[in-house]
Write a protein that holds these residues in place. Structure first.
Motif, mmCIF file in Angstrom:
data_model
loop_
_atom_site.group_PDB
_atom_site.id
_atom_site.type_symbol
_atom_site.label_atom_id
_atom_site.label_comp_id
_atom_site.label_asym_id
_atom_site.label_seq_id
_atom_site.Cartn_x
_atom_site.Cartn_y
_atom_site.Cartn_z
ATOM 1 N N GLU A 162 0.846 -1.192 0.000
ATOM 2 C CA GLU A 162 0.000 0.000 0.000
ATOM 3 C C GLU A 162 0.883 1.244 0.000
ATOM 4 O OE1 GLU A 162 -4.102 -1.428 2.162
ATOM 5 O OE2 GLU A 162 -2.596 -0.430 3.383
ATOM 6 N N LEU A 163 0.426 2.232 -0.729
ATOM 7 C CA LEU A 163 1.201 3.460 -0.840
ATOM 8 C C LEU A 163 0.590 4.546 0.032
ATOM 9 C CD1 LEU A 163 1.863 3.632 -4.692
ATOM 10 C CD2 LEU A 163 3.278 2.612 -2.907
ATOM 11 N N ASP A 164 1.445 5.448 0.464
ATOM 12 C CA ASP A 164 0.970 6.602 1.219
ATOM 13 C C ASP A 164 0.180 7.548 0.323
ATOM 14 O OD1 ASP A 164 1.908 6.634 4.047
ATOM 15 O OD2 ASP A 164 3.836 6.203 3.083
ATOM 16 N N THR A 165 -0.613 8.393 0.968
ATOM 17 C CA THR A 165 -1.412 9.359 0.210
ATOM 18 C C THR A 165 -0.767 10.743 0.167
ATOM 19 O OG1 THR A 165 -2.709 9.455 2.233
ATOM 20 C CG2 THR A 165 -3.683 8.312 0.371
ATOM 21 N N TYR A 166 0.237 10.963 1.005
ATOM 22 C CA TYR A 166 0.906 12.262 1.031
ATOM 23 C C TYR A 166 2.418 12.078 0.941
ATOM 24 C CZ TYR A 166 -3.491 14.136 2.855
ATOM 25 O OH TYR A 166 -4.791 14.486 3.017
ATOM 26 N N TYR A 167 3.050 13.061 0.320
ATOM 27 C CA TYR A 167 4.493 13.211 0.446
ATOM 28 C C TYR A 167 4.767 14.154 1.607
ATOM 29 C CZ TYR A 167 5.851 11.273 -4.147
ATOM 30 O OH TYR A 167 6.096 10.456 -5.216
ATOM 31 N N GLY A 168 5.838 13.879 2.312
ATOM 32 C CA GLY A 168 6.364 14.840 3.265
ATOM 33 C C GLY A 168 7.762 15.215 2.844
ATOM 34 N N ILE A 169 8.075 16.495 2.888
ATOM 35 C CA ILE A 169 9.448 16.932 2.646
ATOM 36 C C ILE A 169 9.985 17.429 3.972
ATOM 37 C CG2 ILE A 169 10.931 18.551 1.424
ATOM 38 C CD1 ILE A 169 9.122 18.485 -0.896
ATOM 39 N N TRP A 170 11.020 16.794 4.444
ATOM 40 C CA TRP A 170 11.576 17.078 5.768
ATOM 41 C C TRP A 170 12.975 17.669 5.637
ATOM 42 C CZ3 TRP A 170 7.047 15.157 6.846
ATOM 43 C CH2 TRP A 170 6.605 15.021 8.170
ATOM 44 N N SER A 171 13.284 18.581 6.472
ATOM 45 C CA SER A 171 14.650 19.060 6.570
ATOM 46 C C SER A 171 15.477 18.023 7.327
ATOM 47 C CB SER A 171 14.648 20.400 7.308
ATOM 48 O OG SER A 171 15.912 20.646 7.853
ATOM 49 N N GLY A 172 16.733 17.835 6.910
ATOM 50 C CA GLY A 172 17.561 16.791 7.520
ATOM 51 C C GLY A 172 18.408 17.240 8.687
ATOM 52 N N GLY A 173 18.483 18.538 8.943
ATOM 53 C CA GLY A 173 19.291 19.011 10.060
ATOM 54 C C GLY A 173 20.774 18.900 9.783
ATOM 55 N N HIS A 174 21.506 18.317 10.725
ATOM 56 C CA HIS A 174 22.968 18.277 10.616
ATOM 57 C C HIS A 174 23.442 17.480 9.409
ATOM 58 C CE1 HIS A 174 23.309 19.837 14.743
ATOM 59 N NE2 HIS A 174 22.301 19.042 15.021
ATOM 60 N N THR A 175 22.653 16.549 8.938
ATOM 61 C CA THR A 175 23.094 15.761 7.797
ATOM 62 C C THR A 175 23.015 16.568 6.501
ATOM 63 O OG1 THR A 175 20.875 14.811 7.710
ATOM 64 C CG2 THR A 175 22.580 13.492 8.758
ATOM 65 N N GLY A 176 22.458 17.772 6.570
ATOM 66 C CA GLY A 176 22.511 18.687 5.433
ATOM 67 C C GLY A 176 21.718 18.226 4.234
ATOM 68 N N ASP A 177 20.806 17.281 4.461
ATOM 69 C CA ASP A 177 20.044 16.760 3.326
ATOM 70 C C ASP A 177 18.570 17.099 3.483
ATOM 71 O OD1 ASP A 177 19.341 15.059 5.424
ATOM 72 O OD2 ASP A 177 20.350 13.312 4.570
ATOM 73 N N MET A 178 17.807 16.720 2.472
ATOM 74 C CA MET A 178 16.361 16.834 2.513
ATOM 75 C C MET A 178 15.841 15.403 2.531
ATOM 76 S SD MET A 178 13.984 18.624 -0.381
ATOM 77 C CE MET A 178 14.352 20.313 0.045
ATOM 78 N N ARG A 179 14.877 15.144 3.395
ATOM 79 C CA ARG A 179 14.354 13.779 3.503
ATOM 80 C C ARG A 179 12.937 13.746 2.948
ATOM 81 N NH1 ARG A 179 16.476 12.995 9.764
ATOM 82 N NH2 ARG A 179 18.635 13.516 9.280
ATOM 83 N N ILE A 180 12.647 12.663 2.248
ATOM 84 C CA ILE A 180 11.311 12.492 1.680
ATOM 85 C C ILE A 180 10.609 11.380 2.449
ATOM 86 C CG2 ILE A 180 9.962 12.065 -0.409
ATOM 87 C CD1 ILE A 180 11.717 14.566 -0.600
ATOM 88 N N LEU A 181 9.462 11.711 2.979
ATOM 89 C CA LEU A 181 8.684 10.733 3.736
ATOM 90 C C LEU A 181 7.374 10.445 3.007
ATOM 91 C CD1 LEU A 181 10.683 11.761 5.962
ATOM 92 C CD2 LEU A 181 8.823 11.475 7.587
ATOM 93 N N GLY A 182 6.821 9.283 3.282
ATOM 94 C CA GLY A 182 5.447 9.001 2.897
ATOM 95 C C GLY A 182 4.567 9.149 4.126
ATOM 96 N N LEU A 183 3.424 9.768 3.955
ATOM 97 C CA LEU A 183 2.509 9.963 5.078
ATOM 98 C C LEU A 183 1.118 9.505 4.673
ATOM 99 C CD1 LEU A 183 3.893 13.419 6.045
ATOM 100 C CD2 LEU A 183 3.890 11.450 7.562
ATOM 101 N N ARG A 234 6.950 6.671 6.861
ATOM 102 C CA ARG A 234 8.141 5.965 6.392
ATOM 103 C C ARG A 234 9.062 6.912 5.622
ATOM 104 N NH1 ARG A 234 4.705 1.065 3.783
ATOM 105 N NH2 ARG A 234 3.825 2.875 2.741
ATOM 106 N N GLU A 235 10.349 6.845 5.944
ATOM 107 C CA GLU A 235 11.311 7.654 5.189
ATOM 108 C C GLU A 235 11.654 6.910 3.915
ATOM 109 O OE1 GLU A 235 14.802 9.514 7.191
ATOM 110 O OE2 GLU A 235 15.912 8.678 5.507
ATOM 111 N N ILE A 236 11.468 7.584 2.766
ATOM 112 C CA ILE A 236 11.648 6.922 1.476
ATOM 113 C C ILE A 236 12.992 7.270 0.844
ATOM 114 C CG2 ILE A 236 10.594 6.573 -0.802
ATOM 115 C CD1 ILE A 236 8.021 7.802 0.388
ATOM 116 N N HIS A 237 13.449 8.485 1.106
ATOM 117 C CA HIS A 237 14.581 8.960 0.326
ATOM 118 C C HIS A 237 15.280 10.081 1.081
ATOM 119 C CE1 HIS A 237 16.932 9.646 -3.213
ATOM 120 N NE2 HIS A 237 16.349 10.755 -3.587
ATOM 121 N N ARG A 238 16.589 10.212 0.808
ATOM 122 C CA ARG A 238 17.329 11.376 1.301
ATOM 123 C C ARG A 238 18.014 12.041 0.126
ATOM 124 N NH1 ARG A 238 20.018 10.166 7.215
ATOM 125 N NH2 ARG A 238 18.083 9.480 8.195
#
Ligand code: CUA
Ligand code: CA
Length: 642
Positions: free
Chosen positions: A68-89, A93-97
């Motif tokens: 089953e797939l999520d219905t929303y994307y979340g775009i999260w700031s990564g903080g010290h890791t300096g990346d952007m994180r992509i979540l499913g909501l 679940r974290e899908i990508h950095r």
């Protein structure tokens, strides 16, 4: 839940990888595909079934069944890791950095020539910075909703802004802001202030927290009264800095109006203090409103200065020179002591500042601020239509599109749901108006908060995410440092319902949540997007120009186009790799032992690395990304002659 099903089925993109692996196994390779089963195929379409179970209750909404797939994307700031994180909501679940400011060992970010060009290098070719502190992330708009083009993220340490392409989920540009330190708040505009045809993002606004000597080159070190902060506008397309506004006090968070006319920043250091007790000495601080059209007219008319070696036009937004509303570029609305967070309501009417050191939220009516600029509101603070107590340590506010605001209370460890209209009535004198609707304990000390579609005109009031700074007892202990706790809350009913805890590595800060059909990710690159692309494996080979050697190589599972290549000790080697596989997720890696090289190439992507061949010998370059039953055999030899 009633979200319409979208069409992100795998039929659209083909069940490519599984089919490829099976086909490859059947045509000539005698090995089975069992070895591939540890890497799942693309999740099947959720057609016919509800991707998320009924949200009313609750935990089932966050626990999607396999496939089953999520219905929303979340775009999260990564903080010290300096990346952007992509979540499913709502699953969380974290899908990508997406690496932006800090090197990343998976994709080779900060190692390949292409990523180094985005990140910025010193004259010797090494990275200019390898640390970051990302806080806020926001995406580009059209018609008051996200348009899926770009997202931006800030690095507070080095005052950089990164742009991420939301088609490929990669960072494509980074700009370092001049003349500022502590770049914190970030927000794209949502329309042009003058041209109604431009109903999409063309600017990104950046607030700087720390005041510094201008220019900061050794002068005025001991004259903190001369330190100043600036508000910066970056062009959304070129990513060049368009202009800056010199202000009194500082900037913190940033927000923009839906009509494109105003940008705002809350200010906690009206005092221009250098020490924290100075920064807390005044009972009221400010929320600044920038009149974008007037600022750009002033720039066009040449009414600006520049600072130091920077060529960026700087206009004067100081209090002293912005007293006359008819000509003011900046309006300073007063808000209680050391506010944090400024958020625009989805009905486009209000900006809300949270009090932090004051237990209040301040509601500022946009049309009244515009009236002040037009000379129709005598007293600017009359634009405040509510200032109500909501709890201890209010920081950030989200919205449900039904007139309610949700504010984090850092000290109370709560989210308070309050009704904006009722707060306005209460403030106007109707003491029977009950503006606090609900309170929910969260775990613990919440900072940022956001709801699904909250910062768009399409706020849908389904889910709320809260970034809790401390998780304390919510997860197994792992030494002295606990993870942070991102909590998901169902806000579809009158009462907030806590759905789930998710541990996250510190410190994400801010995030946005929006419907999945607003993005149309591409899963195979266009080979023509890469100037160095090797379009045919026959172009592979080694060419020499003095000590500079170019190695062209392609990948096609399960082989690299060169079985070996030879260079000489001392050569400057530039290795270009194009992945000629055309199937989504058929990614290869390229590692060179002892040479500190490792990066991946996605389908039809090209990357290059440059290094000095300083160690003679045989070096097995191998594929580091599982691609095929013969993944381990996918190698080539780099022979460095002594
Ligand atoms: Cu190619 Cu693993
Ligand atoms: Ca203050």
């Amino acid at each position: 839940m009633s979200q319409k099903k979208d069409d992100m089925s795998t039929e659209a993109v083909g069940l490519g990888r599984r089919r490829f692996l099976n086909t490859a196994a059947l045509t000539g390779l005698t090995l089975g595909v069992a070895a591939c089963n540890d890497k799942p195929e693309t999740a099947p379409a959720a057609s016919g079934t509800s991707a998320a179970a009924p949200a009313a209750h609750a935990s089932s909404a966050t626990h999607l069944k396999p496939g089953e797939l999520d219905t929303y994307y979340g775009i999260w700031s990564g903080g010290h890791t300096g990346d952007m994180r992509i979540l499913g909501l709502p699953s969380g679940r974290e899908i990508h950095r997406i690496p932006c400011f800090v090197p990343d060992a998976l994709v080779g970010w900060g190692l390949t020539n292409e990523s180094k060009a985005v990140m910025g290098t010193k004259p010797d070719g090494s990275l200019r910075y390898t640390v970051a502190d990302t806080h806020h992330t926001h995406a580009s708009y059209k018609d008051g909703n996200y348009d899926g083009r770009y997202a931006w993220i800030n690095d507070k340490i080095n005052s950089r802004i990164a742009r991420v392409r939301l088609d490929y989920f990669v960072c494509d540009k980074i700009t370092e802001l001049p003349n500022v330190q502590g770049f914190h708040g970030i927000f794209p505009d949502k329309a042009d202030p003058v041209d109604p045809a431009i109903n999409y993002t063309t600017r990104v606004f950046c607030g700087a927290e720390f005041a510094i000597p201008l220019p900061n080159n050794g002068g005025d070190i001991n004259n903190p009264e001369k330190y100043r902060s600036m508000f910066t506008c970056v062009d959304a397309e070129s990513m060049e800095v368009r202009w800056q506004v010199l202000i009194d006090g500082n900037c913190d968070l940033t927000a923009t109006s839906y009509d494109g006319k105003l940008a705002a920043t809350n200010q906690y250091n009206i005092e221009n203090g250098v020490h924290y007790e100075d920064m807390m000495s005044s009972e009221r601080d400010a929320c600044l409103f920038f009149n974008i059209a007037r600022i750009e007219e002033a720039v066009k008319a040449g009414k600006f200065t520049t600072v130091g070696t920077s060529k960026v036009p700087v206009v004067d937004g100081t209090r002293e020179n912005n007293k006359d509303p008819k000509t003011a570029l900046v309006a300073y609305v007063s808000v209680p002591k050391n506010p944090h967070g400024v958020n625009a309501s989805p009905d486009a009417k209000y900006f809300i500042c949270a009090g932090k050191l004051s237990p209040t939220a301040t509601v500022i009516e946009l049309s009244k601020v515009l009236d002040w600029f037009d000379g129709k509101l005598a007293e600017l603070d009359k634009a405040i239509v509510a200032e109500v107590e909501i709890g201890l340590g209010p920081l950030h506010t989200a919205f449900d599109g039904r007139g309610n605001a949700y504010t984090t209370l850092f000290l109370d460890s709560q989210v308070v749901k309050w009704n904006v209209d009722a707060a306005i009535k209460f403030h106007a004198g109707d003491k029977s108006a009950k503006y606090v609707v609900d309170r929910l304990d969260v775990h613990y000390q919440p900072g940022h908060i956001n709801a699904s579609q909250s910062e768009t005109r399409m706020a849908d009031g389904k889910y709320l995410a809260v970034g809790c700074k401390f998780s304390k007892d919510r997860f197994l202990p792992v030494g002295p440092l606990h993870p942070e706790n991102e909590q998901i809350i169902d806000i579809s009913g009158d009462k907030m319902v806590l759905l789930a805890d998710h541990p996250v590595r510190g410190e994400p800060h801010d995030f946005i949540i929006f419907k999945r059909d607003l993005l149309k990710p591409k899963q195979v690159y266009d080979i023509n997007d890469f100037p160095l692309a090797i379009k045919d494996s026959k172009e592979s080979g080694v060419t020499r120009n003095g000590k500079k050697v170019m190695v062209k190589i392609t990948s096609q599972a399960p082989a690299f186009s060169l079985r070996e290549f030879t260079v000489k000790k001392g050569d400057e080697v530039t290795l270009i790799l194009t992945n000629l596989d055309k199937i989504e997720d058929l990614t290869h890696g390229f590692a060179i032992p002892k040479y500190n090289v490792n990066f991946i190439v996605n389908p039809l992507e090209t990357k290059s690395v440059t290094f000095i061949a300083d160690q003679p010998g045989v070096f097995w370059c191998y594929c580091t990304h599982f691609c095929h039953a013969l993944h381990l055999e996918m190698r080539t030899r780099m022979i460095v002659e002594a």
